[in-house]
Design an enzyme around this catalytic site. Structure first.
Site, PDB file in Angstrom:
ATOM      1  N   ARG A  46       0.815  -1.211   0.000  1.00  0.00           N
ATOM      2  CA  ARG A  46       0.000   0.000   0.000  1.00  0.00           C
ATOM      3  C   ARG A  46       0.861   1.279   0.000  1.00  0.00           C
ATOM      4  NH1 ARG A  46      -5.217   1.654   1.697  1.00  0.00           N
ATOM      5  NH2 ARG A  46      -6.170  -0.383   1.878  1.00  0.00           N
ATOM      6  N   ASP A  87      -3.600  -0.284  -3.956  1.00  0.00           N
ATOM      7  CA  ASP A  87      -4.711  -0.493  -3.024  1.00  0.00           C
ATOM      8  C   ASP A  87      -5.482  -1.690  -3.580  1.00  0.00           C
ATOM      9  OD1 ASP A  87      -7.047  -0.585  -1.650  1.00  0.00           O
ATOM     10  OD2 ASP A  87      -7.616   1.514  -1.971  1.00  0.00           O
ATOM     11  N   LYS A 142       0.139 -18.380   4.414  1.00  0.00           N
ATOM     12  CA  LYS A 142      -0.974 -18.432   5.347  1.00  0.00           C
ATOM     13  C   LYS A 142      -1.228 -17.040   5.941  1.00  0.00           C
ATOM     14  CE  LYS A 142       1.078 -19.155   9.700  1.00  0.00           C
ATOM     15  NZ  LYS A 142       1.233 -19.796  10.941  1.00  0.00           N
ATOM     16  N   HIS A 172       6.144 -23.124   5.430  1.00  0.00           N
ATOM     17  CA  HIS A 172       7.595 -22.875   5.336  1.00  0.00           C
ATOM     18  C   HIS A 172       8.417 -23.993   5.985  1.00  0.00           C
ATOM     19  CE1 HIS A 172       7.303 -21.107   9.408  1.00  0.00           C
ATOM     20  NE2 HIS A 172       8.613 -21.281   9.493  1.00  0.00           N
ATOM     21  N   LYS A 176      12.481 -26.150   4.998  1.00  0.00           N
ATOM     22  CA  LYS A 176      13.658 -26.306   5.860  1.00  0.00           C
ATOM     23  C   LYS A 176      14.459 -27.524   5.402  1.00  0.00           C
ATOM     24  CE  LYS A 176      11.353 -24.360   9.947  1.00  0.00           C
ATOM     25  NZ  LYS A 176      12.078 -23.259  10.537  1.00  0.00           N
ATOM     26  N   GLU A 210       8.740 -22.891  21.297  1.00  0.00           N
ATOM     27  CA  GLU A 210       9.272 -21.550  21.016  1.00  0.00           C
ATOM     28  C   GLU A 210       9.423 -20.779  22.320  1.00  0.00           C
ATOM     29  OE1 GLU A 210       7.814 -19.781  17.060  1.00  0.00           O
ATOM     30  OE2 GLU A 210       6.021 -20.553  18.045  1.00  0.00           O
ATOM     31  N   ASP A 229      -2.289 -22.032  14.405  1.00  0.00           N
ATOM     32  CA  ASP A 229      -1.049 -21.379  13.967  1.00  0.00           C
ATOM     33  C   ASP A 229       0.071 -22.392  13.700  1.00  0.00           C
ATOM     34  OD1 ASP A 229       0.637 -19.125  13.468  1.00  0.00           O
ATOM     35  OD2 ASP A 229       1.499 -19.333  15.470  1.00  0.00           O
ATOM     36  N   HIS A 234       2.337 -26.820  10.295  1.00  0.00           N
ATOM     37  CA  HIS A 234       3.701 -27.331  10.451  1.00  0.00           C
ATOM     38  C   HIS A 234       3.741 -28.715  11.122  1.00  0.00           C
ATOM     39  CE1 HIS A 234       4.320 -23.277   9.353  1.00  0.00           C
ATOM     40  NE2 HIS A 234       4.305 -22.760  10.553  1.00  0.00           N
ATOM     41  N   LYS A 328       4.165 -21.371  22.916  1.00  0.00           N
ATOM     42  CA  LYS A 328       4.985 -20.155  23.002  1.00  0.00           C
ATOM     43  C   LYS A 328       5.470 -20.029  24.441  1.00  0.00           C
ATOM     44  CE  LYS A 328       3.598 -18.143  18.922  1.00  0.00           C
ATOM     45  NZ  LYS A 328       4.548 -18.135  17.806  1.00  0.00           N
TER      46      LYS A 328
HETATM   47  C1  BG6 Z   1       4.741 -19.423  11.869  1.00  0.00           C
HETATM   48  C2  BG6 Z   1       3.847 -19.083  13.016  1.00  0.00           C
HETATM   49  O1  BG6 Z   1       4.035 -20.109  10.880  1.00  0.00           O
HETATM   50  O2  BG6 Z   1       5.814 -20.231  12.327  1.00  0.00           O
HETATM   51  C3  BG6 Z   1       4.614 -18.392  14.128  1.00  0.00           C
HETATM   52  O3  BG6 Z   1       2.814 -18.225  12.568  1.00  0.00           O
HETATM   53  C4  BG6 Z   1       5.813 -19.215  14.532  1.00  0.00           C
HETATM   54  O4  BG6 Z   1       3.778 -18.170  15.253  1.00  0.00           O
HETATM   55  C5  BG6 Z   1       6.629 -19.606  13.303  1.00  0.00           C
HETATM   56  O5  BG6 Z   1       6.599 -18.432  15.413  1.00  0.00           O
HETATM   57  C6  BG6 Z   1       7.719 -20.570  13.682  1.00  0.00           C
HETATM   58  O6  BG6 Z   1       8.583 -20.752  12.588  1.00  0.00           O
HETATM   59  P1  BG6 Z   1      10.090 -21.194  12.793  1.00  0.00           P
HETATM   60  O7  BG6 Z   1      10.613 -21.366  11.412  1.00  0.00           O
HETATM   61  O8  BG6 Z   1      10.756 -20.098  13.560  1.00  0.00           O
HETATM   62  O9  BG6 Z   1      10.039 -22.462  13.585  1.00  0.00           O
END
Ligand code: BG6
Length: 479
Positions: A46, A87, A142, A172, A176, A210, A229, A234, A328
């Protein structure tokens, strides 16, 4: 569709993901000459900037997030970047964007990381401006919905503009190196596969821990929670890679087909197999940290921790629990998979009082990749009892085994595959829908049974009930 795109269109180019991951990944691909000299990257967001001011913005982000040894490539990389403000709610803006992108006859790769509310207008704009065509493909970051119905809406909207072979749904974790190495470990070695089943494996643990808290993602995280999340995507991907049958080929059809079968075989959970938690104030690495509610500054019942005992109802995994846990503000950042084997069927050492403990394989995914196989060995010495046994780790530290290659960001692999059109490490629609189906079942289970998050102090391994979840099966979480 096989083409290597020479245009990349990056939505959300000023956002956090772009600054931390996408621009640094692209710069690394550029530095290593993994992308063609012709590749142009058109960035959009934007903010009102032009090419020059965006390049300055990108230079700052790269300076902050690239490792030192990569920084020499920044000036030449910046020449690939162009910027067009947009926009997304105004379709006419997409025509200017298409002009900026220019000819796409050699192929266009689009990377869409945008707020859910902008999703449909963006797809509509891409269609109206002609940017969605058979020479373009789209990568989707996402969140793509918050449950099965909303994910179907998103998937239908994209399917209206792109065929499935041109849709690249990103998880993602699949980018890795260490996650891909799971496939090598399982399927490039003969010794694991014959044992990789309910006959020889007692249980599997998958932990994604985490230390970070909300990280300013107040709006997003509180509406998602740990289950959606982290587990929906993952963790279920890790589970599928651990549990799937050997694919015939390392290709998008076979790998994703096998993963989907596993995901479709997940048994709906029962309340006794489920624990959720929310962190309260505590301490991590010696420093005190506030609780979730203090960070959020409003009351919330969002879970920041979840532990689940899952089962895969198929021949191979009959009755084998998969203990999943993520949270977390846990004591350390670690992602690992523990495969606990069963005891030997008969121990000839037992009559002399020596215990042969069952073997255990620990696959460390991050922060470092270490693969450890605990084996029983004889303790050296002339014991009168004849023999003493002790477990000794057979330890492969991947960073030591491969000292040369640079550590790559997951997005480097994924962006390269998006540009070149390899879908193997992207999530197919039926796969993502199988994930949501199971996750919606978990949520329904906790709603029906009024399961609410139990408090745990930041810096601990979650609510005590999570320890009990495993302990009632005589299992200890690996820490
Ligand atoms: C993301 C989540 O998909 O993955 C985050 O939205 C999380 O909350 C992150 O912290 C963790 O990714 P990584 O690669 O640091 O393990």
């Amino acid at each position: 569709m096989s083409f290597t795109a020479d245009r990349l269109l990056l939505f959300g180019a000023t956002g956090d993901l772009s600054q931390r991951m996408l621009l640094p990944s692209l710069c690394a691909l550029h530095a290593d000459r993994l992308v063609s000299d012709k590749l142009q990257i058109v960035c959009t967001a934007r903010s009102d900037m032009d090419d020059e001011s965006f390049r300055e913005f990108a230079a700052q982000a790269l300076d902050k997030f690239l490792p030192e040894h990569r920084k020499g490539a920044i000036p030449s990389f910046l020449k690939r970047l162009f910027y067009q403000p947009l926009d997304a709610n105004d379709t006419s803006h997409f025509h200017a964007l298409a002009d900026k992108v220019g000819t796409v006859e050699n192929g266009l790769a689009i990377f869409l990381s945008t707020a859910p509310s902008l999703f449909e207008p963006t797809i509509a704009g891409l269609v109206a401006s002609g940017l969605a065509n058979e020479r373009s493909r789209i990568g989707l970051e996402k969140p793509l919905g918050i449950d099965l119905p909303s994910s179907k809406v998103v998937n239908d909207a994209v399917a209206g503009a792109f065929t499935e072979d041109r849709i690249f749904r990103i998880d993602h974790y699949l980018g890795k190196e260490t996650v891909q190495n799971l496939l090598a470990l399982r399927f490039a070695n003969i010794m694991f596969e014959p044992l990789w089943n309910a006959t020889h494996i007692e249980h599997v643990q998958i932990t994604v821990a985490e230390t970070v808290g909300l990280e300013g993602r107040v709006g997003f995280y509180d509406g998602a929670g740990a289950l959606r999340d982290m587990v929906q995507n993952h963790m279920l991907q890790l589970l599928a890679l651990v549990a799937m049958e050997p694919p015939a080929r390392f290709d998008p059809v076979d790998v994703r087909g096998e993963k989907t079968k596993v995901l479709n075989s997940l048994r709906p959970v029962t309340p006794s197999d489920l624990v959720t938690g929310q962190y309260v104030a505590g301490a991590i690495a010696g420093g005190s940290v506030p609780g979730y509610i203090e960070e959020l500054q409003k009351p919330s019942e969002t879970e920041t921790f979840v532990a689940i005992k899952a089962f895969i109802d198929n021949w191979r995994w009959k009755g084998v629990p998969f203990y999943l846990r993520t949270g977390k503000r846990l004591p350390k950042r670690t992602t690992e998979i523990v495969v606990q084997f069963r005891p030997v069927p008969h121990s000839m050492f037992a009559q002399r009082g020596a215990v042969a403990k069952p073997n255990r394989l620990v696959i460390g995914i991050q922060p470092e990749e270490n693969i450890t196989l605990d084996l029983m060995t004889k303790v050296p010495g002339l014991d009168r009892g004849g023999i003493r046994l002790r477990e000794v780790p057979l330890d492969i530290r991947m960073p030591d085994a491969f000292a040369g290659p640079t550590k790559r960001i997951a997005y480097e692999r994924l962006l390269l595959d998006l540009i070149e059109g390899d879908q193997t490490l992207f999530v197919r629609r039926d796969e993502v829908e199988a994930q949501w189906t199971w996750i919606d079942g978990v949520r329904a289970c906790w709603t029906e049974n009024a399961i609410t998050p139990q408090p745990y102090p930041a810096g601990s391994w979650g609510p005590t009930a999570a320890i009990a979840l495993a302990a009632k099966d005589s299992v200890t979480w690996h820490e």
